[in-house]
Design an enzyme around this catalytic site. Structure first.
Site, PDB file in Angstrom:
ATOM      1  N   SER A  86      -1.816  10.406 -24.878  1.00 59.79           N
ATOM      2  CA  SER A  86      -1.892   9.213 -24.050  1.00 59.79           C
ATOM      3  C   SER A  86      -0.506   8.576 -23.928  1.00 59.79           C
ATOM      4  O   SER A  86       0.423   9.222 -23.441  1.00 59.79           O
ATOM      5  CB  SER A  86      -2.933   8.246 -24.608  1.00 59.79           C
ATOM      6  OG  SER A  86      -3.204   7.214 -23.677  1.00 59.79           O
ATOM      7  N   ASP A 123     -11.277  11.808 -17.397  1.00 61.11           N
ATOM      8  CA  ASP A 123     -10.187  10.873 -17.676  1.00 61.11           C
ATOM      9  C   ASP A 123      -9.699  10.264 -16.363  1.00 61.11           C
ATOM     10  O   ASP A 123      -9.334  10.995 -15.443  1.00 61.11           O
ATOM     11  CB  ASP A 123      -9.039  11.613 -18.370  1.00 61.11           C
ATOM     12  CG  ASP A 123      -7.896  10.700 -18.796  1.00 61.11           C
ATOM     13  OD1 ASP A 123      -7.921   9.504 -18.464  1.00 61.11           O
ATOM     14  OD2 ASP A 123      -6.973  11.201 -19.454  1.00 61.11           O
ATOM     15  N   HIS A 126     -11.009  10.389 -21.817  1.00 57.24           N
ATOM     16  CA  HIS A 126      -9.748   9.978 -22.419  1.00 57.24           C
ATOM     17  C   HIS A 126      -9.928   9.723 -23.920  1.00 57.24           C
ATOM     18  O   HIS A 126     -10.783   8.950 -24.334  1.00 57.24           O
ATOM     19  CB  HIS A 126      -9.209   8.715 -21.741  1.00 57.24           C
ATOM     20  CG  HIS A 126      -7.768   8.452 -22.045  1.00 57.24           C
ATOM     21  ND1 HIS A 126      -6.746   9.160 -21.450  1.00 57.24           N
ATOM     22  CD2 HIS A 126      -7.165   7.593 -22.912  1.00 57.24           C
ATOM     23  CE1 HIS A 126      -5.585   8.730 -21.920  1.00 57.24           C
ATOM     24  NE2 HIS A 126      -5.816   7.786 -22.812  1.00 57.24           N
TER      25      HIS A 126
END
Length: 334
Positions: free
Chosen positions: A169, A270, A300
């Site tokens: 991320s 995501d 995610h």
């Protein structure tokens, strides 16, 4: 197309409260994981861990994870410099989920993991996290050169010619920008063989189809995404700043072709998926060797919740590290 309206309160979702001085009060803190003892020869832990100060001026530190037990052949291990996620504003290397993930990763990949405690926004807006990343990379170089002594774990167990930058991320975003900075620095004898970007955190002013389709995503809804960028980017910058949007061009473009091999991983659930795919295409058009792996099934941060996904990600990372010993042309498995 999913509902394109939202009433999600991002402050409530992220469990943060803004303070008058511009800082945040973070209410949703994961439990803090303690390190194991490096003397625990009979430990049942998958990996031993310890903390080392990085930059006293910025109060950053490193958390090292050493597989336990070590491989029986005494072969030196690759080094993974790791950056955690959290939208640049949340979490720590000591947060239990990231500590546990690094522990399992060290054991399954058989690598020494060096996790970086970088400064968080908005107290320290970008590029502070990139500066901290470079501090960590230069620290590793100095360790390899034995400047002011080398940590015993690194001296005994690490192959400095097999170094990788990895992040998830926001950590994946840090990997990209640190990688671009590192191409201008003499790191000898350290060799960065590859960049590993797991669900990298990128964005832009123009909404993508995946952002709108997943506007009310339970992990990363659009309102939370926008808020985190607003807190992380330099003041008065929008989401087409090069820290956020790698596809708009800018001062970094000339360096991209000098990057090492890249592994980019993502999931169909995501909201960042489309921007990640745009990022892969940008790398490939600049001649970077890219291994792109996009799984339709997942969301995610899924590896922190689903052990099966975590196992699969560790396997792909291990395969990528092994593959970096080979020379090949551009590759994508999108």
């Amino acid at each position: 197309m999913a509902d394109q309206t939202t009433s999600i309160d991002p402050y409530k979702l992220l469990k943060i409260t803004p303070n008058p001085d511009g800082s945040l009060t973070r209410l949703n803190t994961f439990p803090t994981a303690t390190t194991t003892s490096d003397n625990a020869s009979n430990s049942t832990q998958l990996a031993l861990s310890k903390d080392i100060p990085l930059n006293p001026a910025t109060k950053t530190f490193l958390r090292l994870f050493l597989p336990h037990p070590l491989p029986p052949n005494h072969q030196k291990l690759p080094l993974i410099i790791y950056f955690h996620g959290g939208g640049f504003i949340l979490f720590s290397v000591a947060s239990q989920p990231f500590h546990d993930s690094c522990t399992k990763m060290a054991a399954q990949i058989q690598a020494l993991i060096l996790a970086v405690e970088y400064r968080l926004a908005p107290e320290h807006r970008l590029p502070a996290a990139y500066d901290d990343a470079m501090d960590a990379i230069l620290w590793v170089r100095d360790q390899a050169k034995d400047i002011n002594g080398c940590d015993a774990w690194l001296r005994e167990y690490v192959d400095f010619s097999r170094c990788f930058l990895m992040g998830s991320s926001a950590g994946g975003n840090i990997v990209y920008h640190a990688g671009l900075r590192a191409v201008d620095v003499d790191l000898n004898p350290v060799e960065i063989k590859g960049l590993i970007l797991n669900q990298p955190y990128f964005g832009g002013v123009q909404r993508t189809e995946s952002e709108m389709r997943l506007i009310n995503d339970r992990i990363l809804p659009l309102t939370a995404n926008d808020l985190m960028w607003g807190l992380a980017l330099p003041k008065d910058a929008d989401r087409d700043h090069e820290y956020c949007n790698p596809t708009v061009g800018g001062s970094l473009d000339a360096k991209i072709r000098r990057l090492p091999r890249c592994l980019v991983r993502g999931y169909g659930g995501d909201p960042l998926l489309d921007k990640q795919k745009e990022f892969v295409k940008k790398l490939e058009t600049r001649g970077v060797h890219v291994v792109a792996q996009f799984d339709d099934d997942g969301f995610h941060g899924v590896e922190l919740f689903d052990p099966t996904k975590a196992e699969a990600s560790f396997k792909s990372i291990k395969d990528f590290i092994r593959g970096c010993a080979c020379v090949g042309g551009a590759k994508s498995t999108m």
